[in-house]
Design an enzyme around this catalytic site. Structure first.
Site, PDB file in Angstrom:
ATOM      1  N   HIS A 135       0.818  -1.224   0.000  1.00  0.00           N
ATOM      2  CA  HIS A 135       0.000   0.000   0.000  1.00  0.00           C
ATOM      3  C   HIS A 135       0.850   1.272   0.000  1.00  0.00           C
ATOM      4  O   HIS A 135       0.367   2.346  -0.353  1.00  0.00           O
ATOM      5  CB  HIS A 135      -0.988   0.005   1.174  1.00  0.00           C
ATOM      6  CG  HIS A 135      -0.388   0.268   2.526  1.00  0.00           C
ATOM      7  ND1 HIS A 135      -0.156  -0.724   3.451  1.00  0.00           N
ATOM      8  CD2 HIS A 135       0.007   1.421   3.128  1.00  0.00           C
ATOM      9  CE1 HIS A 135       0.329  -0.200   4.559  1.00  0.00           C
ATOM     10  NE2 HIS A 135       0.448   1.107   4.383  1.00  0.00           N
ATOM     11  N   ASP A 165      -0.037  -7.626   1.367  1.00  0.00           N
ATOM     12  CA  ASP A 165       0.387  -6.243   1.559  1.00  0.00           C
ATOM     13  C   ASP A 165       1.909  -6.120   1.608  1.00  0.00           C
ATOM     14  O   ASP A 165       2.473  -5.405   2.441  1.00  0.00           O
ATOM     15  CB  ASP A 165      -0.234  -5.640   2.818  1.00  0.00           C
ATOM     16  CG  ASP A 165      -0.140  -4.106   2.821  1.00  0.00           C
ATOM     17  OD1 ASP A 165       0.102  -3.530   1.741  1.00  0.00           O
ATOM     18  OD2 ASP A 165      -0.286  -3.511   3.907  1.00  0.00           O
ATOM     19  N   SER A 269       4.564   2.617   7.938  1.00  0.00           N
ATOM     20  CA  SER A 269       4.213   1.471   7.096  1.00  0.00           C
ATOM     21  C   SER A 269       5.413   1.011   6.281  1.00  0.00           C
ATOM     22  O   SER A 269       6.099   1.807   5.639  1.00  0.00           O
ATOM     23  CB  SER A 269       3.079   1.855   6.142  1.00  0.00           C
ATOM     24  OG  SER A 269       1.879   2.046   6.853  1.00  0.00           O
TER      25      SER A 269
END
Length: 331
Positions: A135, A165, A269
Site C-alpha cells: 500500500h 500487503d 508502514s
C-alpha cells in the site's frame, strides 16, 4: 739451697683449680609483641605457600576456562550473520538494536502526479533490495528512497503481493549496503520486547519500542485501489469486526499479524519491527490513531500490527520473480 717452687719440690703449692664456665643464660620468656611477630611471620609464610599453590591451580583452571570460552565464542560467532547488535552496546538494549539496524532502514517517497505519500522500508541485500508494504507503493509513478545516511536513490518495483500487503523494490546503482538480518517470527512470545524504526510523517529513522501484545491477529486491509495513499490519512484496516481509519473497501485481504504496543504513526508502514537481538521479526503495516475534534489523526494509541517476517521470507522468491507487477517492472 732447695727451690720450693720446683715441680719436684716436696712442699710445692698445688696450682689453683680451673674456673668453671658460667652457666648458660636462660632464654627470656617472649613478651606479647614477640609472640605477635612470630605469629605474623608464620601467617605470612602460610599465605605465600597458599598463593603459590593457588597460582598453579588457577593458571591451569584459567587455561581450561579460556579454551572453553574461546571454543564457545568461535561456535556462536560462526553462525551469526547480518545486522547483529554491536559489541559497543549491551545485547538486549534499545540503543544496541538501533545501532545495529538503523543503517538497514530507509524512507520511501512514492509520487503520482502532484501527490506524494511517505513510507518506510528494510534493506535485505547489499545491492539494494528493499521490502516494504504494497500500500506504500499503490498507484505510484515514481519511487525515491532515502538511506539513513541521507543518500537518495531512484527505485524500481520488482514485485508485489497485494494479498499479503508486501512489495519488493530495488535501488538503481546501489552496492555495499548493510542488509538486515531476517529473524524468526514463529518463536515470538507475547510480552517479548520489540523496537520499531521508520519514517513517520517524514521523520526519518524514528525509533519507538514496546512489546508483542498478541500474535496471529486476523487483520483485513485493502488489496490496493491503484491510487496512492494520501499523506494525511492512515491506512484503513479491519480487526475484530470493526473498521479503523475508514472503510477498507470491497477488495480486501486478511493476513495473520503481530500486534504490538510500540507506537506507530503514518509513515511507519513498511518499516522494521525488530527483536532485541537486532533481527527483523515483522514489517509494520497498520496502526490505529483515533481522530481528534478537528477530524485529524490524534496519534498512536499503542494498537499496531506487523506482517510476520516468516510471511515475508515465504513470499520473497515470488517477489523477486516479479509477482504482481511483471518481471523487472519499474516506476
Amino acid at each position: 739451697m732447695s727451690d720450693q717452687y720446683r715441680d719436684d719440690a716436696p712442699h710445692s703449692v698445688p696450682p689453683p683449680p680451673p674456673y668453671a664456665p658460667w652457666p648458660p643464660r636462660p632464654e627470656p620468656e617472649p613478651g606479647p609483641r614477640a609472640r605477635a611477630r612470630k605469629k605474623a611471620r608464620g601467617s605470612i609464610a602460610l599465605l605465600v605457600a597458599v598463593a603459590i599453590g593457588a597460582a598453579t591451580v588457577g593458571g591451569a583452571a584459567s587455561t581450561v576456562l579460556g579454551q572453553l570460552t574461546d571454543d564457545r565464542t568461535s561456535r556462536s560467532s560462526a553462525g551469526v550473520q547480518g545486522t547483529n547488535v554491536s559489541a559497543n552496546r549491551s545485547t538486549g538494549s534499545v540503543a544496541g538494536v538501533v545501532e545495529a539496524v538503523a543503517p538497514s532502514t530507509v524512507e520511501i517517497r512514492a509520487g503520482q502526479g502532484g501527490g506524494q505519500s511517505t513510507g518506510s522500508g528494510v534493506i535485505i541485500s547489499s545491492d539494494g533490495e528493499i521490502i516494504t508494504n504494497n500500500h506504500v507503493l499503490a498507484g505510484a509513478e515514481t519511487v525515491q528512497v532515502r538511506l539513513s545516511g541521507g543518500k537518495t536513490y531512484t527505485a524500481d518495483v520488482v514485485g508485489t503481493a497485494p494479498d499479503k500487503d508486501l512489495a519488493l523494490i530495488k535501488l538503481r546503482g546501489a552496492s555495499g549496503l548493510k542488509a538486515a538480518q531476517l529473524g524468526d517470527s514463529g518463536s515470538l512470545r507475547v510480552g517479548d520486547q520489540v523496537v520499531a524504526i521508520g519514517s513517520p510523517e517524514g521523520l526519518t529513522g524514528t525509533v519507538t519500542s514496546g512489546i508483542v501484545s498478541a500474535v496471529d491477529r486476523d487483520v483485513t486491509v485493502p488489496k490496493g485501489s491503484g491510487q496512492p495513499r494520501q499523506p494525511d490519512r492512515n491506512w484503513p484496516f479491519e480487526f475484530g469486526g470493526q473498521e479503523f481509519n475508514g472503510g477498507a473497501g470491497e477488495s480486501t485481504t486478511t493476513y495473520k499479524a503481530i500486534q504490538t504496543d510500540a507506537p506507530l504513526n503514518p509513515g511507519n508502514s513498511g518499516g522494521a519491527l525488530i527483536d532485541m537481538q537486532g533481527r527483523i521479526i515483522g514489517i509494520n503495516s497498520a496502526m490505529y490513531a483515533p481522530s481528534n475534534g478537528n477530524g485529524a489523526a490524534a496519534g498512536s494509541v499503542g494498537l499496531g500490527f506487523a506482517i510476520p517476517v516468516d510471511t515475508v521470507k515465504s513470499t520473497l522468491d515470488d517477489l523477486r520473480a516479479g509477482a504482481g507487477s511483471g518481471t523487472g517492472a519499474g516506476v
